[in-house]
Design an enzyme around this catalytic site. Structure first.
Site, PDB file in Angstrom:
ATOM      1  CE  LYS A  13      -6.013   8.456   4.119  1.00  0.00           C
ATOM      2  NZ  LYS A  13      -6.641   7.112   3.863  1.00  0.00           N
ATOM      3  NE  ARG A  88      -1.709   4.585   5.954  1.00  0.00           N
ATOM      4  CZ  ARG A  88      -2.021   4.915   4.523  1.00  0.00           C
ATOM      5  NH1 ARG A  88      -1.411   5.353   3.713  1.00  0.00           N
ATOM      6  NH2 ARG A  88      -3.134   4.206   4.214  1.00  0.00           N
ATOM      7  NE  ARG A 127     -10.613   1.365  -1.120  1.00  0.00           N
ATOM      8  CZ  ARG A 127      -9.863   2.048  -0.544  1.00  0.00           C
ATOM      9  NH1 ARG A 127     -10.284   3.446  -0.642  1.00  0.00           N
ATOM     10  NH2 ARG A 127      -8.860   1.669  -0.145  1.00  0.00           N
ATOM     11  NE  ARG A 160      -5.993  -1.174  -2.943  1.00  0.00           N
ATOM     12  CZ  ARG A 160      -5.892   0.011  -2.503  1.00  0.00           C
ATOM     13  NH1 ARG A 160      -5.974   1.196  -3.546  1.00  0.00           N
ATOM     14  NH2 ARG A 160      -5.713   0.388  -1.344  1.00  0.00           N
ATOM     15  NE  ARG A 171      -5.259  -0.614   4.517  1.00  0.00           N
ATOM     16  CZ  ARG A 171      -6.016  -0.097   3.334  1.00  0.00           C
ATOM     17  NH1 ARG A 171      -6.675  -0.834   2.689  1.00  0.00           N
ATOM     18  NH2 ARG A 171      -5.421   1.074   2.812  1.00  0.00           N
TER      19      ARG A 171
HETATM   20  P1  AMP Z   1      -3.332   3.520   0.895  1.00  0.00           P
HETATM   21  O1  AMP Z   1      -3.567   3.287  -0.660  1.00  0.00           O
HETATM   22  O2  AMP Z   1      -3.129   4.888   1.154  1.00  0.00           O
HETATM   23  O3  AMP Z   1      -4.632   3.079   1.681  1.00  0.00           O
HETATM   24  O4  AMP Z   1      -2.020   2.660   1.329  1.00  0.00           O
HETATM   25  C1  AMP Z   1      -2.126   1.215   1.315  1.00  0.00           C
HETATM   26  C2  AMP Z   1      -0.910   0.516   1.893  1.00  0.00           C
HETATM   27  O5  AMP Z   1       0.432   1.287   1.552  1.00  0.00           O
HETATM   28  C3  AMP Z   1      -0.968   1.008   3.397  1.00  0.00           C
HETATM   29  O6  AMP Z   1      -2.018   0.145   4.200  1.00  0.00           O
HETATM   30  C4  AMP Z   1       0.345   0.856   4.040  1.00  0.00           C
HETATM   31  O7  AMP Z   1       0.834  -0.583   3.947  1.00  0.00           O
HETATM   32  C5  AMP Z   1       1.171   1.563   2.597  1.00  0.00           C
HETATM   33  N1  AMP Z   1       1.405   2.769   3.147  1.00  0.00           N
HETATM   34  C6  AMP Z   1       1.076   3.851   2.116  1.00  0.00           C
HETATM   35  N2  AMP Z   1       1.332   4.978   2.608  1.00  0.00           N
HETATM   36  C7  AMP Z   1       1.937   4.805   3.993  1.00  0.00           C
HETATM   37  C8  AMP Z   1       2.903   5.417   4.586  1.00  0.00           C
HETATM   38  N3  AMP Z   1       2.839   6.816   4.736  1.00  0.00           N
HETATM   39  N4  AMP Z   1       3.393   4.951   5.633  1.00  0.00           N
HETATM   40  C9  AMP Z   1       3.452   3.465   5.784  1.00  0.00           C
HETATM   41  N5  AMP Z   1       2.953   2.587   5.087  1.00  0.00           N
HETATM   42  C10 AMP Z   1       2.306   3.426   4.074  1.00  0.00           C
END
Ligand code: AMP
Length: 213
Positions: A13, A88, A127, A160, A171
């Site tokens: 996404k 989320r 990734r 990462r 996750r």
């Molecule tokens: P992402 O890059 O979107 O996959 O986000 C990486 C990590 O950031 C996630 O696994 C969460 O720990 C945190 N994170 C990102 N966006 C949110 C959100 N809207 N609510 C809570 N945690 C978030």
């Protein structure tokens, strides 16, 4: 045009969000990117967020909602935005809706990039992310021109911490428990559009482009 991207972590996404944002000339807003930038800068927010991110857990709503609302209030968001990784949780979606209601605005589309769990685990292990600018690649599907080096800024590409296998399983669990209910939430509002995220990136983008006019 206000668009929300939904989908499991690793569904692609983020890549689609960037392409949509470019096509419509609106900002791409990723809460994950905002947290990672804060971690890099060593801010208080970054130190707090890292504790959760490293375990594959969600950063608490109180912290997340504030940074998102501050970001969408900026001038460059006046013509809309693509949200990637927010909301989320249902409470996050409700806070966003309440803020939009006050402005007499609404989300136009919630695009769900649908990918089964088994594909996700495979994808995430391949990734690679740039330590310097955050750009993401995939060793099979979106390989950088030079192995281990970012195409955009020449930075080093790494797996990462939150893409490591154990964290990915966490996750996914968190996704099913807390984020998946948003699919119903936006379906009830009549703005949900689902696309098959297992096909090639350009094809996914074509399906999304056919939906968003
Ligand atoms: P992402 O890059 O979107 O996959 O986000 C990486 C990590 O950031 C996630 O696994 C969460 O720990 C945190 N994170 C990102 N966006 C949110 C959100 N809207 N609510 C809570 N945690 C978030």
């Amino acid at each position: 045009m206000k668009i929300i991207m939904l989908g499991a972590p690793g569904a692609g996404k983020g890549t689609q969000a960037k392409m949509i944002a470019e096509k419509f000339g609106v900002p791409h807003i990723s809460t994950g990117d905002i947290f990672r930038a804060n971690i890099k800068e060593g801010t208080e927010l970054g130190i707090e967020a890292k504790k959760y991110m490293d375990q594959g857990l969600l950063v608490p709503d109180e912290l997340t909602v504030k940074i998102l609302l501050d970001r969408v209030a900026k001038e460059d968001c006046a013509g809309g935005y693509v949200l990637d990784g927010f909301p989320r949780t249902i409470p996050q979606a409700e806070v966003l809706d309440a803020a939009l209601d006050k402005l007499n605005e609404k989300i136009d589309y919630a695009v769900n990039v649908d990918v089964p769990d088994e594909n996700i685990v495979k994808r995430m292990s391949g990734r690679r992310a740039c330590l310097k600018c955050g750009a993401t690649f995939h060793i099979e599907h979106i390989p950088p021109k030079q192995e281990g080096i970012c195409d955009s800024c020449g930075g080093e590409l790494v797996l990462r911490d939150d893409d490591k296998q154990e964290t990915v399983q966490n996750r996914l669990k968190v996704y099913h428990d807390q984020t998946q209910p948003l699919i119903d939430y936006y379906a009830k509002k009549g703005v949900l559009k689902s696309v098959d995220g297992t096909v090639e990136m350009q094809k996914v983008f074509q399906s999304i482009s056919d939906i968003i006019k």
